[in-house]
Design a protein around this motif. Sequence first.
Motif, PDB file in Angstrom:
ATOM      1  N   GLY A  25       0.778  -1.233   0.000  1.00 44.40           N
ATOM      2  CA  GLY A  25       0.000   0.000   0.000  1.00 44.40           C
ATOM      3  C   GLY A  25       0.808   1.280   0.000  1.00 44.40           C
ATOM      4  N   GLY A  26       2.113   1.201  -0.224  1.00 43.77           N
ATOM      5  CA  GLY A  26       2.952   2.395  -0.270  1.00 43.77           C
ATOM      6  C   GLY A  26       3.231   2.802  -1.698  1.00 43.77           C
ATOM      7  N   PHE A  27       3.964   3.874  -1.858  1.00 36.79           N
ATOM      8  CA  PHE A  27       4.347   4.312  -3.192  1.00 36.79           C
ATOM      9  C   PHE A  27       5.514   5.281  -3.106  1.00 36.79           C
ATOM     10  N   VAL A  28       6.096   5.553  -4.255  1.00 40.56           N
ATOM     11  CA  VAL A  28       7.215   6.467  -4.386  1.00 40.56           C
ATOM     12  C   VAL A  28       6.654   7.788  -4.911  1.00 40.56           C
ATOM     13  N   LEU A  29       7.133   8.894  -4.353  1.00 39.48           N
ATOM     14  CA  LEU A  29       6.659  10.204  -4.782  1.00 39.48           C
ATOM     15  C   LEU A  29       7.858  11.065  -5.160  1.00 39.48           C
ATOM     16  N   HIS A  30       7.746  11.767  -6.271  1.00 40.19           N
ATOM     17  CA  HIS A  30       8.784  12.686  -6.726  1.00 40.19           C
ATOM     18  C   HIS A  30       8.622  13.972  -5.915  1.00 40.19           C
ATOM     19  N   ALA A  31       9.411  14.109  -4.840  1.00 42.11           N
ATOM     20  CA  ALA A  31       9.206  15.225  -3.905  1.00 42.11           C
ATOM     21  C   ALA A  31      10.433  15.436  -3.032  1.00 42.11           C
ATOM     22  N   LYS A  39       7.168  18.042  12.451  1.00 38.93           N
ATOM     23  CA  LYS A  39       6.195  18.110  11.349  1.00 38.93           C
ATOM     24  C   LYS A  39       6.921  17.882  10.034  1.00 38.93           C
ATOM     25  N   CYS A  40       6.475  16.912   9.288  1.00 37.84           N
ATOM     26  CA  CYS A  40       7.086  16.595   7.997  1.00 37.84           C
ATOM     27  C   CYS A  40       6.171  17.088   6.889  1.00 37.84           C
ATOM     28  N   VAL A  41       6.737  17.849   5.960  1.00 41.96           N
ATOM     29  CA  VAL A  41       6.004  18.278   4.778  1.00 41.96           C
ATOM     30  C   VAL A  41       6.771  17.844   3.540  1.00 41.96           C
ATOM     31  N   LEU A  42       6.023  17.591   2.491  1.00 39.54           N
ATOM     32  CA  LEU A  42       6.606  17.197   1.221  1.00 39.54           C
ATOM     33  C   LEU A  42       6.328  18.278   0.191  1.00 39.54           C
ATOM     34  N   LEU A  43       7.333  18.569  -0.624  1.00 47.59           N
ATOM     35  CA  LEU A  43       7.183  19.477  -1.764  1.00 47.59           C
ATOM     36  C   LEU A  43       7.254  18.618  -3.017  1.00 47.59           C
ATOM     37  N   ALA A  44       6.110  18.346  -3.605  1.00 42.36           N
ATOM     38  CA  ALA A  44       6.054  17.521  -4.809  1.00 42.36           C
ATOM     39  C   ALA A  44       6.077  18.418  -6.034  1.00 42.36           C
ATOM     40  N   GLY A  45       6.714  17.941  -7.076  1.00 44.05           N
ATOM     41  CA  GLY A  45       6.760  18.725  -8.295  1.00 44.05           C
ATOM     42  C   GLY A  45       7.526  18.006  -9.380  1.00 44.05           C
ATOM     43  N   PHE A  65      15.658  16.452   4.274  1.00 38.41           N
ATOM     44  CA  PHE A  65      16.184  15.089   4.247  1.00 38.41           C
ATOM     45  C   PHE A  65      16.556  14.635   2.838  1.00 38.41           C
ATOM     46  N   CYS A  66      15.829  15.121   1.845  1.00 51.03           N
ATOM     47  CA  CYS A  66      16.145  14.798   0.452  1.00 51.03           C
ATOM     48  C   CYS A  66      15.334  15.723  -0.441  1.00 51.03           C
ATOM     49  N   ASP A  67      15.705  15.772  -1.715  1.00 56.36           N
ATOM     50  CA  ASP A  67      15.026  16.717  -2.600  1.00 56.36           C
ATOM     51  C   ASP A  67      14.540  16.116  -3.909  1.00 56.36           C
ATOM     52  N   GLU A  68      14.402  14.788  -3.936  1.00 57.38           N
ATOM     53  CA  GLU A  68      13.969  14.189  -5.197  1.00 57.38           C
ATOM     54  C   GLU A  68      12.945  13.072  -5.056  1.00 57.38           C
ATOM     55  N   GLU A  69      13.176  12.170  -4.140  1.00 51.37           N
ATOM     56  CA  GLU A  69      12.354  10.969  -4.115  1.00 51.37           C
ATOM     57  C   GLU A  69      12.047  10.548  -2.689  1.00 51.37           C
ATOM     58  N   ILE A  70      10.767  10.247  -2.451  1.00 50.23           N
ATOM     59  CA  ILE A  70      10.292   9.853  -1.135  1.00 50.23           C
ATOM     60  C   ILE A  70       9.600   8.506  -1.264  1.00 50.23           C
ATOM     61  N   LEU A  71       9.838   7.633  -0.317  1.00 47.66           N
ATOM     62  CA  LEU A  71       9.080   6.395  -0.230  1.00 47.66           C
ATOM     63  C   LEU A  71       8.018   6.602   0.848  1.00 47.66           C
ATOM     64  N   ILE A  72       6.757   6.469   0.469  1.00 48.55           N
ATOM     65  CA  ILE A  72       5.646   6.665   1.399  1.00 48.55           C
ATOM     66  C   ILE A  72       5.069   5.297   1.748  1.00 48.55           C
ATOM     67  N   VAL A  73       4.945   5.051   3.041  1.00 49.63           N
ATOM     68  CA  VAL A  73       4.379   3.796   3.531  1.00 49.63           C
ATOM     69  C   VAL A  73       3.328   4.113   4.593  1.00 49.63           C
ATOM     70  N   VAL A 111       1.203  17.891   2.097  1.00 44.59           N
ATOM     71  CA  VAL A 111       1.908  17.844   0.817  1.00 44.59           C
ATOM     72  C   VAL A 111       1.616  19.144   0.085  1.00 44.59           C
ATOM     73  N   PHE A 112       2.675  19.775  -0.404  1.00 47.65           N
ATOM     74  CA  PHE A 112       2.564  20.996  -1.193  1.00 47.65           C
ATOM     75  C   PHE A 112       3.009  20.672  -2.612  1.00 47.65           C
ATOM     76  N   PHE A 113       2.142  20.931  -3.586  1.00 43.44           N
ATOM     77  CA  PHE A 113       2.488  20.741  -4.985  1.00 43.44           C
ATOM     78  C   PHE A 113       3.078  22.048  -5.487  1.00 43.44           C
ATOM     79  N   LEU A 114       4.346  22.011  -5.792  1.00 44.28           N
ATOM     80  CA  LEU A 114       5.100  23.200  -6.154  1.00 44.28           C
ATOM     81  C   LEU A 114       4.894  23.549  -7.621  1.00 44.28           C
ATOM     82  N   GLU A 115       4.552  24.810  -7.867  1.00 42.88           N
ATOM     83  CA  GLU A 115       4.426  25.328  -9.227  1.00 42.88           C
ATOM     84  C   GLU A 115       5.036  26.718  -9.266  1.00 42.88           C
ATOM     85  N   GLN A 116       5.664  27.048 -10.371  1.00 40.68           N
ATOM     86  CA  GLN A 116       6.209  28.390 -10.508  1.00 40.68           C
ATOM     87  C   GLN A 116       5.072  29.355 -10.790  1.00 40.68           C
TER      88      GLN A 116
END
Length: 171
Positions: A25-31, A39-45, A65-73, A111-116
């Motif tokens: 039930g997990g997935f990988v997110l580009h974030a 408090k953990c927040v993700l910047l997806a984009g 912690f990282c700026d490209e790929e997150i494993l969500i479980v 989760v914040f979806f980043l857009e210019q």
Amino acid sequence: SERDGLYTQMLFALFPVYLRAINNGGFVLHAAMMEAAGKCVLLAGSKGVGKSTCARRIPDLWRCFCDEEILIVKDPSGRLRAHPFPTWSSFLRREKETRYAVEKNLPISAVFFLEQGKEDSVIKLPAGEAGGLLFKHAMEGVDRFKRFCKKEEKRSLIENIINKIPYYRLH
């Protein structure tokens, strides 16, 4: 080439981890993954939108912690938790000797979806729009593993978690 060899090694090393997470039930997110005061927040984009730039510019109160790929479980209680994963391009270019605390996991607060954009803004997203964006960036996150995760499976996973945390568009 050496780079191709490193890519293949990393791909094979992470494959069983990703496959098990997806099957549970997990997935990988580009974030990017950031934390402050627990408090953990993700910047997806998408690539090039500014995740790494934002991650470098966060105030001292925050930790990236990282700026490209997150494993969500999901944890046993069903709460979503994020694990930081290496930035593939930095690893392959050997830009710097960086260690990623992949064993570290934090409950996701938002989760914040980043857009210019021309002006700074934060807009809370309805579940339908957030689900579409989450699906898009999850499919970017599993680009290397698409043959192991069907779109229908990913859509079902996202539908099950969409109402568990808030989602925003960040310009």
